[in-house]
Design a protein around this motif. Structure first.
Motif, PDB file in Angstrom:
ATOM      1  N   VAL A  31     -11.906 -11.601 -23.085  1.00  0.00           N
ATOM      2  CA  VAL A  31     -11.818 -10.592 -22.037  1.00  0.00           C
ATOM      3  C   VAL A  31     -12.957 -10.370 -21.526  1.00  0.00           C
ATOM      4  O   VAL A  31     -12.981 -10.199 -20.265  1.00  0.00           O
ATOM      5  CB  VAL A  31     -11.273  -9.343 -23.021  1.00  0.00           C
ATOM      6  N   LEU A  32     -14.084 -10.196 -21.991  1.00  0.00           N
ATOM      7  CA  LEU A  32     -15.326  -9.860 -21.507  1.00  0.00           C
ATOM      8  C   LEU A  32     -15.586 -11.132 -20.439  1.00  0.00           C
ATOM      9  O   LEU A  32     -16.203 -10.888 -19.443  1.00  0.00           O
ATOM     10  CB  LEU A  32     -16.568  -9.800 -22.530  1.00  0.00           C
ATOM     11  N   GLY A  33     -15.417 -12.352 -21.009  1.00  0.00           N
ATOM     12  CA  GLY A  33     -15.762 -13.722 -20.013  1.00  0.00           C
ATOM     13  C   GLY A  33     -14.729 -13.539 -18.733  1.00  0.00           C
ATOM     14  O   GLY A  33     -15.280 -13.895 -17.829  1.00  0.00           O
ATOM     15  N   SER A  34     -13.425 -13.091 -19.018  1.00  0.00           N
ATOM     16  CA  SER A  34     -12.561 -12.933 -18.002  1.00  0.00           C
ATOM     17  C   SER A  34     -13.053 -11.879 -16.879  1.00  0.00           C
ATOM     18  O   SER A  34     -13.008 -12.168 -15.515  1.00  0.00           O
ATOM     19  CB  SER A  34     -11.302 -12.426 -18.263  1.00  0.00           C
ATOM     20  N   ILE A  35     -13.461 -10.500 -17.367  1.00  0.00           N
ATOM     21  CA  ILE A  35     -13.971  -9.701 -16.498  1.00  0.00           C
ATOM     22  C   ILE A  35     -15.123 -10.070 -15.771  1.00  0.00           C
ATOM     23  O   ILE A  35     -15.376  -9.964 -14.403  1.00  0.00           O
ATOM     24  CB  ILE A  35     -14.272  -8.399 -17.319  1.00  0.00           C
ATOM     25  N   LEU A  36     -16.192 -10.713 -16.526  1.00  0.00           N
ATOM     26  CA  LEU A  36     -17.512 -11.165 -15.828  1.00  0.00           C
ATOM     27  C   LEU A  36     -17.036 -12.090 -14.734  1.00  0.00           C
ATOM     28  O   LEU A  36     -17.906 -12.025 -13.576  1.00  0.00           O
ATOM     29  CB  LEU A  36     -18.208 -11.682 -16.888  1.00  0.00           C
ATOM     30  N   LEU A  37     -16.064 -13.087 -15.072  1.00  0.00           N
ATOM     31  CA  LEU A  37     -15.801 -13.967 -13.943  1.00  0.00           C
ATOM     32  C   LEU A  37     -15.234 -13.424 -12.789  1.00  0.00           C
ATOM     33  O   LEU A  37     -15.482 -13.955 -11.823  1.00  0.00           O
ATOM     34  CB  LEU A  37     -14.915 -14.872 -14.537  1.00  0.00           C
ATOM     35  N   LEU A  38     -14.161 -12.645 -13.025  1.00  0.00           N
ATOM     36  CA  LEU A  38     -13.636 -12.000 -11.839  1.00  0.00           C
ATOM     37  C   LEU A  38     -14.558 -11.030 -11.142  1.00  0.00           C
ATOM     38  O   LEU A  38     -14.532 -10.939  -9.895  1.00  0.00           O
ATOM     39  CB  LEU A  38     -12.543 -11.095 -12.367  1.00  0.00           C
ATOM     40  N   VAL A  39     -15.630 -10.283 -11.722  1.00  0.00           N
ATOM     41  CA  VAL A  39     -16.487  -9.672 -11.086  1.00  0.00           C
ATOM     42  C   VAL A  39     -17.513 -10.057 -10.133  1.00  0.00           C
ATOM     43  O   VAL A  39     -17.794  -9.961  -9.199  1.00  0.00           O
ATOM     44  CB  VAL A  39     -17.301  -8.478 -12.003  1.00  0.00           C
ATOM     45  N   GLU A  40     -18.053 -11.094 -10.902  1.00  0.00           N
ATOM     46  CA  GLU A  40     -19.134 -12.119 -10.152  1.00  0.00           C
ATOM     47  C   GLU A  40     -18.464 -12.980  -9.095  1.00  0.00           C
ATOM     48  O   GLU A  40     -19.164 -13.080  -8.010  1.00  0.00           O
ATOM     49  CB  GLU A  40     -19.877 -12.758 -11.226  1.00  0.00           C
ATOM     50  N   LEU A  41     -17.349 -13.781  -9.398  1.00  0.00           N
ATOM     51  CA  LEU A  41     -16.774 -14.527  -8.345  1.00  0.00           C
ATOM     52  C   LEU A  41     -15.670 -13.998  -7.618  1.00  0.00           C
ATOM     53  O   LEU A  41     -15.151 -14.751  -6.629  1.00  0.00           O
ATOM     54  CB  LEU A  41     -16.579 -15.802  -8.986  1.00  0.00           C
ATOM     55  N   GLY A  42     -14.931 -12.702  -7.861  1.00  0.00           N
ATOM     56  CA  GLY A  42     -13.870 -12.405  -7.198  1.00  0.00           C
ATOM     57  C   GLY A  42     -14.106 -12.063  -5.795  1.00  0.00           C
ATOM     58  O   GLY A  42     -13.172 -12.355  -4.907  1.00  0.00           O
ATOM     59  N   PRO A  43     -15.329 -11.338  -5.333  1.00  0.00           N
ATOM     60  CA  PRO A  43     -15.533 -11.043  -4.040  1.00  0.00           C
ATOM     61  C   PRO A  43     -15.539 -12.578  -3.243  1.00  0.00           C
ATOM     62  O   PRO A  43     -15.491 -12.226  -1.955  1.00  0.00           O
ATOM     63  CB  PRO A  43     -16.996 -10.629  -4.144  1.00  0.00           C
ATOM     64  N   ALA A  44     -15.916 -13.615  -3.574  1.00  0.00           N
ATOM     65  CA  ALA A  44     -16.061 -14.671  -2.917  1.00  0.00           C
ATOM     66  C   ALA A  44     -14.460 -15.315  -2.476  1.00  0.00           C
ATOM     67  O   ALA A  44     -14.368 -16.170  -1.675  1.00  0.00           O
ATOM     68  CB  ALA A  44     -16.577 -15.882  -3.526  1.00  0.00           C
TER      69      ALA A  44
END
Length: 192
Positions: A31-44
């Motif tokens: 879950v933490l990895g999914s959230i981190l991935l979406l927060v960091e790369l989601g804006p792109a």
């Protein structure tokens, strides 16, 4: 895992059990990895641009790994195998649900001992039993069929879309540390 030592006539019992704290840890990491991935790369990904496709592939690849952690920790049932002459009993347990499946020797299309070494130096062995054509492995945890389908898809998306995968037509025992133990279990299962 080691099979329990047994006297002649007693069943061979082996199990693969994931303790609840480890399940919670793996689920939390996923879950933490999914959230981190979406927060960091989601804006792109928004607004769409020339690089949206590139970052989209990275995000989907990352989510397939992190969500597999979550699904496997939440849905991978513990297994206990009890091997008697001509009979195999598998107990699946997931949290407070238990299911017991019993297979007679006639219910199986054949059994063999295979090496299950992946990426470590320690070679382990498994007892692999093939199911007859048209039958698939059922854990008996029918209360979560949708979630079990998601887990199957996350493990092998292409094979799942084409029908039953190789893994769904084989029963795979927990690991034996020695080939002799696996062969002894196979001999006991094949005995009538």
């Amino acid at each position: 895992m080691e099979a329990t030592s047994h006297a002649p006539g007693e069943p061979i019992v082996l199990s693969h059990i994931m303790p609840t704290p480890i399940r919670i840890l793996f689920g939390g990491v996923g879950v933490l990895g999914s959230i981190l991935l979406l927060v960091e790369l989601g804006p792109a990904l928004w607004p769409p641009s020339f690089l949206t496709l590139f970052f989209g592939i990275i995000v989907l690849g990352g989510l397939s790994v992190t969500l597999a952690f979550v699904a496997d920790s939440a849905l991978g049932p513990d297994q206990t195998w009890e091997i008697r002459p001509g009979k195999l009993t598998i107990t699946y347990q997931l949290f407070n649900q238990t299911s017991v499946k019993t297979y007679a020797l006639d219910d199986l299309d054949g059994c063999e001992v295979v090496s299950s070494q992946y990426d470590s130096d320690v070679e382990t062995y498994q007892l692999v039993c093939r199911l007859p054509l048209g039958r698939t492995v059922k854990t008996g945890l029918e209360s979560t069929p949708f979630l079990m389908a998601i887990l199957a898809f996350l493990r092998a998306p292409i094979a799942t879309s084409q029908g039953a995968s190789y893994a769904e037509t084989r029963l795979r025992s927990p690991d034996f540390s020695k080939r002799e133990e696996a062969e002894r279990a196979l001999a006991q299962l094949m005995a009538r």
